[in-house]
Design a protein around this motif. Sequence first.
Motif, PDB file in Angstrom:
ATOM      1  N   ASP A  18      39.862  36.177  51.800  1.00 22.92           N
ATOM      2  CA  ASP A  18      39.179  35.757  53.018  1.00 22.92           C
ATOM      3  C   ASP A  18      40.026  35.993  54.262  1.00 22.92           C
ATOM      4  N   THR A 111      34.703  30.928  43.120  1.00 26.95           N
ATOM      5  CA  THR A 111      35.499  31.018  44.331  1.00 26.95           C
ATOM      6  C   THR A 111      34.735  30.491  45.540  1.00 26.95           C
ATOM      7  N   THR A 113      35.124  31.842  48.410  1.00 21.43           N
ATOM      8  CA  THR A 113      34.937  33.007  49.266  1.00 21.43           C
ATOM      9  C   THR A 113      33.565  33.618  48.996  1.00 21.43           C
ATOM     10  N   ASN A 114      33.017  34.294  49.978  1.00 20.92           N
ATOM     11  CA  ASN A 114      31.636  34.777  49.863  1.00 20.92           C
ATOM     12  C   ASN A 114      31.495  35.978  48.936  1.00 20.92           C
ATOM     13  N   ARG A 115      30.269  36.194  48.493  1.00 16.03           N
ATOM     14  CA  ARG A 115      29.996  37.229  47.488  1.00 16.03           C
ATOM     15  C   ARG A 115      30.223  38.638  48.019  1.00 16.03           C
ATOM     16  N   THR A 118      33.913  39.115  47.486  1.00 15.97           N
ATOM     17  CA  THR A 118      34.447  38.918  46.136  1.00 15.97           C
ATOM     18  C   THR A 118      33.731  39.710  45.048  1.00 15.97           C
ATOM     19  N   LEU A 130      30.277  35.827  38.256  1.00 19.92           N
ATOM     20  CA  LEU A 130      30.895  35.388  39.507  1.00 19.92           C
ATOM     21  C   LEU A 130      30.035  34.317  40.162  1.00 19.92           C
ATOM     22  N   ALA A 132      30.121  32.510  43.810  1.00 18.73           N
ATOM     23  CA  ALA A 132      30.733  32.628  45.130  1.00 18.73           C
ATOM     24  C   ALA A 132      29.762  32.058  46.158  1.00 18.73           C
ATOM     25  N   LYS A 157      31.929  23.374  43.678  1.00 19.47           N
ATOM     26  CA  LYS A 157      32.162  24.250  42.524  1.00 19.47           C
ATOM     27  C   LYS A 157      31.570  23.640  41.258  1.00 19.47           C
TER      28      LYS A 157
END
Length: 222
Positions: A18, A111, A113-115, A118, A130, A132, A157
């Motif tokens: 990020d 995570t 962090t955005n898709r 990532t 994943l 995200a 999460k």
Amino acid sequence: MNLALFDLDNTLIAGDSDTEWPKFLIKRGLLDPEHHARQNDYFYEQYKAGTLDIYEFLDFQLQPLTRFSREELAELHAAYLEEHIKPIIPQKARDLLAAHEAQGDVVLIITATNRFITGPIAAELGVEHLIAVELEVDENGNYTGKPTGVPSYQDGKITRLNDWLAQRGETLAGYDKSFFYSDSRNDIPLLSIVSHPVAVDPDPTLQAHAEEHGWPVITLRD
């Protein structure tokens, strides 16, 4: 069957995707360096302290995505992956992922962090699954700069993992073993509900928490 969960930033990669993304854009002359550095430092200090307002951060972090088409972003990301991410993927991280895959575990990166950032990194690591931060798109398929759904951050999460498992007709308790590897104090909620929490190159708060609770502490740095 086992479930192996992995945080991404400062866990599977020796840095933060990020923060590497705006560094890449600044290097290309696509972001104002002084304004972005000042704002990014502000949010990163909050993240380290566990006080980050995830929605305020996302409003800031996602805005650059609105300036480009999806095709332009794909080209930029390919260069970003080569220049900023591949050099900070430790071999030990690749080996640990491969070890879980070899024993038939379900491997998932989860995570905050955005898709957009990532997704290609997970593919580079050979990880199919994943979770995200998901991004809103407009009628033309371009990013609006807004997230959708529950951000996969802190307790989020757990929410997102349970939703993912429910879609598969599974529960966390249905796995023989569940692992979660992370570096961050922000992941203590999820680390606390798996059967095998592992602190990876942890921040000081997670280091102390892991030692207090007898969790393994490892390094993936070469």
